[in-house]
Design an enzyme around this catalytic site. Structure first.
Site: not given
Length: 301
Positions: A30, A32, A51, A145
């Protein structure tokens, strides 16, 4: 002809992947700071990853569109070092989900922290990561990312699998075109809200290579890291191919050769001096005259 003659060798009535249900669904991760979560599951005896949106975000237009955008970008990718996006499905209890292949491996972050990374592994990882980035950038996609936790390394063969395109940017995408990513790995221009290109990923790659260089105490990797993390984009390599070129180029060891040449000269001088008796205590190494004359003045020793 009896019934045995009609048997083709395939099991009739086997459900297709579209009709088969996911089973053994269990929570895997999960986020955060984000809005998604991952589930591990099985279908037709094969492992998959789902997902989905976290429960509080299900049905909210912005997040539904963001998840759909991630699927749209991932589904067009087909590369051996990028995790495969398989389908988009609505699953009871989870809502809309991206169905992805399950990667049996660990993150690069875990590999570095556990001190299991070797220089050969590091170079293999960089080569494969650059191959994946070249593929992405040719499609005008910026990952945005790139970090060790988004790079999986398979247990079988130590192969790279790049994951998580939730922040990826593409020319034909209109959502989430705003500064985003993990701050430590972000290129300066991302924080300045400047137009992005593939050199933003090159900067993040440089930070990752720097972490590997530090873990391995490797000067070559440290040098490549500095090259990739130049503050100005135009001072960085313009593509992942240039990073590979720097990695695979063998630099001539000038310092080592110079040191060897100096040592060789000293050794030859020592041998020449020994052959001519200059190491004999009775023979002075340098000639000392009995007198010196300066102009009309003679100095007597």
């Amino acid at each position: 002809m009896n019934s045995a003659d009609n048997i083709s060798g395939f099991i009739e009535g086997m459900p297709t992947s579209e009709s088969a249900q996911f089973t053994h669904i269990e929570e895997l991760y999960i986020s955060e700071s984000g809005y998604t979560c991952l589930y591990k599951c099985e279908r037709l005896g094969k492992l998959h990853v789902l997902k989905a949106l976290q429960p509080e975000y299900i049905g909210k237009d912005f997040y539904e569109k963001a998840l759909r955008k991630e699927f749209s970008i991932g589904f067009q990718l087909d590369h051996p070092h990028i995790c495969r996006t398989l389908s988009w499905e609505n699953i009871e209890g989870l809502g809309h989900c991206i169905v992805m292949e399950f990667i049996d491996g660990t993150t690069l972050q875990n590999l570095i922290e556990s001190r299991r990374l070797t220089i050969d592994m590091a170079k293999k990882i960089i080569n494969e990561l650059c191959a994946a980035l070249n593929y992405l950038h040719k499609k005008q996609i910026v990952h945005r990312d790139l970090k060790p936790s988004n790079i999986l390394i398979t247990h079988n063969g130590d192969n790279v699998k790049l994951i998580d395109f939730s922040l990826a940017d593409a020319d034909d995408a209109t959502m989430l075109k705003l500064p985003a990513g993990t701050r430590h790995y972000l290129a300066p221009e991302v924080l300045e809200d400047a137009p992005l290109d593939c050199r933003a990923d090159i900067y993040s790659l440089g930070v990752i290579i720097g972490e590997m260089a530090e873990a391995l105490n490797d000067r070559q990797l440290a040098s490549i890291s500095r090259l990739c993390t130049a503050r100005k984009p135009e001072q960085r390599p313009s593509s992942a191919s240039e990073v590979l070129k720097a990695l695979n180029t063998r630099h001539f060891p000038w310092k080592a050769v110079l040191a060897f040449f100096i040592c060789l000269c000293l050794l030859l001088f020592a041998l020449w001096s020994w052959q001519h008796g200059y190491f004999d205590n009775e023979t002075p190494l340098f000639y000392e005259p009995d007198s010196l004359t300066f102009g009309n003045i003679e100095l007597i020793k």
